[in-house]
Motif scaffolding. Structure first.
Motif, mmCIF file in Angstrom:
data_model
loop_
_atom_site.group_PDB
_atom_site.id
_atom_site.type_symbol
_atom_site.label_atom_id
_atom_site.label_comp_id
_atom_site.label_asym_id
_atom_site.label_seq_id
_atom_site.Cartn_x
_atom_site.Cartn_y
_atom_site.Cartn_z
ATOM 1 N N ILE A 1 5.662 3.773 1.141
ATOM 2 C CA ILE A 1 4.939 2.536 0.861
ATOM 3 C C ILE A 1 5.095 1.593 2.035
ATOM 4 C CG2 ILE A 1 5.166 2.763 -1.635
ATOM 5 C CD1 ILE A 1 7.270 0.486 -1.486
ATOM 6 N N PHE A 2 4.171 0.648 2.093
ATOM 7 C CA PHE A 2 4.164 -0.327 3.170
ATOM 8 C C PHE A 2 4.021 -1.725 2.576
ATOM 9 C CE2 PHE A 2 3.664 3.007 6.218
ATOM 10 C CZ PHE A 2 2.893 3.964 5.575
ATOM 11 N N LEU A 3 4.538 -2.690 3.291
ATOM 12 C CA LEU A 3 4.323 -4.079 2.924
ATOM 13 C C LEU A 3 3.825 -4.804 4.164
ATOM 14 C CD1 LEU A 3 4.585 -6.155 0.596
ATOM 15 C CD2 LEU A 3 6.780 -6.824 1.593
ATOM 16 N N GLN A 4 2.543 -5.096 4.185
ATOM 17 C CA GLN A 4 1.958 -5.851 5.275
ATOM 18 C C GLN A 4 2.117 -7.333 4.958
ATOM 19 O OE1 GLN A 4 0.536 -4.800 8.251
ATOM 20 N NE2 GLN A 4 0.517 -6.981 8.735
ATOM 21 N N SER B 1 0.852 -1.191 0.000
ATOM 22 C CA SER B 1 0.000 0.000 0.000
ATOM 23 C C SER B 1 0.885 1.237 0.000
ATOM 24 C CB SER B 1 -0.934 0.000 1.212
ATOM 25 O OG SER B 1 -0.187 -0.006 2.419
ATOM 26 N N ARG B 2 0.245 2.392 -0.199
ATOM 27 C CA ARG B 2 1.028 3.630 -0.288
ATOM 28 C C ARG B 2 0.330 4.747 0.451
ATOM 29 N NH1 ARG B 2 -2.706 3.994 -4.185
ATOM 30 N NH2 ARG B 2 -2.943 5.827 -5.494
ATOM 31 N N ASP B 3 1.140 5.697 0.908
ATOM 32 C CA ASP B 3 0.646 6.933 1.503
ATOM 33 C C ASP B 3 1.163 8.050 0.614
ATOM 34 O OD1 ASP B 3 0.385 9.330 2.952
ATOM 35 O OD2 ASP B 3 0.466 8.264 4.858
ATOM 36 N N ASN B 4 0.290 8.570 -0.210
ATOM 37 C CA ASN B 4 0.706 9.575 -1.187
ATOM 38 C C ASN B 4 1.308 10.820 -0.534
ATOM 39 O OD1 ASN B 4 -0.090 8.052 -3.376
ATOM 40 N ND2 ASN B 4 -2.131 8.933 -3.441
ATOM 41 N N ALA B 5 0.710 11.249 0.556
ATOM 42 C CA ALA B 5 1.154 12.487 1.196
ATOM 43 C C ALA B 5 2.572 12.366 1.754
ATOM 44 C CB ALA B 5 0.189 12.877 2.298
ATOM 45 N N LYS B 6 2.948 11.145 2.141
ATOM 46 C CA LYS B 6 4.251 10.948 2.784
ATOM 47 C C LYS B 6 5.265 10.261 1.865
ATOM 48 C CE LYS B 6 2.281 10.658 7.431
ATOM 49 N NZ LYS B 6 2.151 9.848 8.662
ATOM 50 N N ASN B 7 4.901 10.001 0.608
ATOM 51 C CA ASN B 7 5.795 9.287 -0.305
ATOM 52 C C ASN B 7 6.334 8.013 0.349
ATOM 53 O OD1 ASN B 7 5.535 11.103 -2.398
ATOM 54 N ND2 ASN B 7 7.414 12.210 -1.936
#
Length: 122
Positions: A76-79, A68-74
């Motif tokens: 990404i995450f991997l759960q 997933s990604r957080d556009n505001a913070k540039n």
């Protein structure tokens, strides 16, 4: 190029979960995760295209891992859920500017993180 900073690795028992994060210093076309186990070649894990959020997964992690990604913070995450001993590896975050269809190919990426260790015990 952009600078990438990963976090979130660690040791977990089989069946457990971990969440990796990767913060980028700027926006690129795509970001992804690769992993490399001792004595093995680097392999693709997952990737996301920033615009639109299209995601890609290796068959070995599909239905267990979520990128997933957080556009505001540039960022990404991997759960990673339902972890298995064979998921043990150093996980690398990568970012690329190429807009061609190559998310599972390491050569498609221009910047790489320092890697974070994930160890899954049986």
């Amino acid at each position: 190029q952009v600078q990438l900073v990963e976090s979130g690795g660690g040791l977990v028992q089989a069946g457990g979960s971990l969440r990796l994060s990767c913060a980028a210093s700027g926006r690129t076309y795509r970001m992804g995760w690769f992993r490399q186990a001792p004595g093995q070649a680097r392999e693709f894990v997952a990737a996301v295209i920033w615009i639109g959020g299209t995601t890609f997964y290796a068959d070995s992690v599909k239905d267990r891992f979520t990128i997933s990604r957080d556009n505001a913070k540039n960022t990404i995450f991997l759960q990673m859920n339902s972890l298995k001993p064979e998921d043990t590896a150093v996980y690398y975050c990568a970012a690329g500017f190429k807009s061609i269809s190559c998310s599972d190919y390491g050569g498609c990426y221009d910047s790489w993180g320092q890697g974070t260790q994930v160890a899954v015990s049986s």
